[in-house]
Design an enzyme around this catalytic site. Structure first.
Site, PDB file in Angstrom:
ATOM      1  N   GLY A  55       0.737  -1.321   0.114  1.00 31.51           N
ATOM      2  CA  GLY A  55      -0.262   0.323  -0.138  1.00 31.51           C
ATOM      3  C   GLY A  55       0.987   1.199  -0.218  1.00 31.51           C
ATOM      4  N   ASN A  57       1.111   3.581   2.677  1.00 37.65           N
ATOM      5  CA  ASN A  57       1.754   3.546   3.126  1.00 37.65           C
ATOM      6  C   ASN A  57       2.812   1.822   4.358  1.00 37.65           C
ATOM      7  OD1 ASN A  57       1.637   6.671   3.828  1.00 37.65           O
ATOM      8  ND2 ASN A  57      -0.529   5.920   4.182  1.00 37.65           N
ATOM      9  N   LYS A  59       3.064  -2.521   3.504  1.00 44.40           N
ATOM     10  CA  LYS A  59       2.870  -3.577   3.377  1.00 44.40           C
ATOM     11  C   LYS A  59       1.566  -4.793   3.965  1.00 44.40           C
ATOM     12  CE  LYS A  59       6.710  -6.153   5.398  1.00 44.40           C
ATOM     13  NZ  LYS A  59       7.780  -6.864   5.211  1.00 44.40           N
ATOM     14  N   VAL A  60       1.433  -5.723   2.899  1.00 43.97           N
ATOM     15  CA  VAL A  60       0.079  -6.462   3.517  1.00 43.97           C
ATOM     16  C   VAL A  60       1.070  -7.568   3.525  1.00 43.97           C
ATOM     17  CG1 VAL A  60      -2.172  -7.481   3.147  1.00 43.97           C
ATOM     18  CG2 VAL A  60      -1.452  -4.495   2.655  1.00 43.97           C
ATOM     19  N   LYS A  75      -1.869  -5.436   7.813  1.00 43.88           N
ATOM     20  CA  LYS A  75      -1.241  -4.459   6.945  1.00 43.88           C
ATOM     21  C   LYS A  75      -0.674  -3.982   7.816  1.00 43.88           C
ATOM     22  CE  LYS A  75      -2.205  -0.490   4.035  1.00 43.88           C
ATOM     23  NZ  LYS A  75      -2.452   0.630   3.740  1.00 43.88           N
ATOM     24  N   ASP A 168      -7.702   8.509  -4.138  1.00 42.28           N
ATOM     25  CA  ASP A 168      -6.802   7.001  -4.670  1.00 42.28           C
ATOM     26  C   ASP A 168      -7.206   6.622  -5.498  1.00 42.28           C
ATOM     27  OD1 ASP A 168      -4.047   7.261  -5.755  1.00 42.28           O
ATOM     28  OD2 ASP A 168      -3.856   5.228  -4.123  1.00 42.28           O
TER      29      ASP A 168
END
Length: 212
Positions: A55, A57, A59-60, A75, A168
């Protein structure tokens, strides 16, 4: 992940109050308060090293509920006012059937830094972007395109009714629940989201260069 040391360290300044955050549930159910859990996320979830996505801000990662075995997405965000704002908006909006559902939120210490960990439903179908790529020269039918726009519009309408601008919306942030043909499309990643009731909230340009 270690449990938070919130009792020993001061909280970062933020206008988001974890005890007062609420979200609407489908069918008009009562609002549910967001309570950020302070015990270790690994007490409740088994973490995998598999990265599901990246993402704005953070990682997932893939994870599994220890009690039910349910596959979820985790996340990780470094704790700061902006991250808490992202968590706040996503939690409040996740009652919408076309927005990825947030299951739990934790505040833990990771590599010596305070982090927020958001546990979400796992979207097995991948990104809309990937489906567009897979189609190649085979265009979506008018019906397929209409269904995609309906799902996106439903999510945006829900957010706007809560005075939240996502800022976004793009194929990479639209995920399918499964790989089946007739599956639900959901919006995710609230890293750029803003509440429109705040004065001058939408003055900063936000965009992905490729789409401009």
């Amino acid at each position: 992940m270690e449990q938070s040391e919130g009792e020993q360290e001061s909280q970062p300044e933020s206008h988001v109050d974890s005890k007062s955050s609420v979200k609407s549930l489908p069918g008009g159910a009562a609002h549910v308060k967001l309570e950020i859990k302070k015990h270790a996320v690994t007490d409740d979830y088994k973490l995998s090293k598999r990265v599901l996505g990246l993402g704005i801000n953070g990682k997932v990662l893939e994870c599994f509920n220890r009690e039910t075995g349910q596959k979820c997405a985790l996340k990780l965000l470094y704790d700061n006012p902006k991250a808490r704002q992202e968590v706040e908006y996503h939690w409040r909006a996740s009652g919408c059937p076309h927005i990825v559902h947030v299951l739990d939120v934790y505040e833990n210490i990771h590599h010596g830094k305070r982090c927020l960990l958001i546990v979400m439903e796992c979207m097995e179908g991948g990104e809309l972007f990937s489906r567009i790529q897979e189609r190649g020269d085979q265009a979506f039918t008018e019906r397929e395109a209409a269904e995609i726009m309906r799902d996106i519009g439903t999510a945006i309408q829900y957010l706007h009714s809560m005075n939240i601008a996502h800022r976004d919306v793009k194929p990479e942030n639209l995920l399918y629940t499964s790989k089946e043909k007739d599956t639900v499309l959901k919006l995710t990643d609230f890293g750029f989201a803003k509440e429109t009731t705040v004065q001058n909230a939408l003055q900063t340009p936000c965009y992905t260069p490729y789409y401009v």
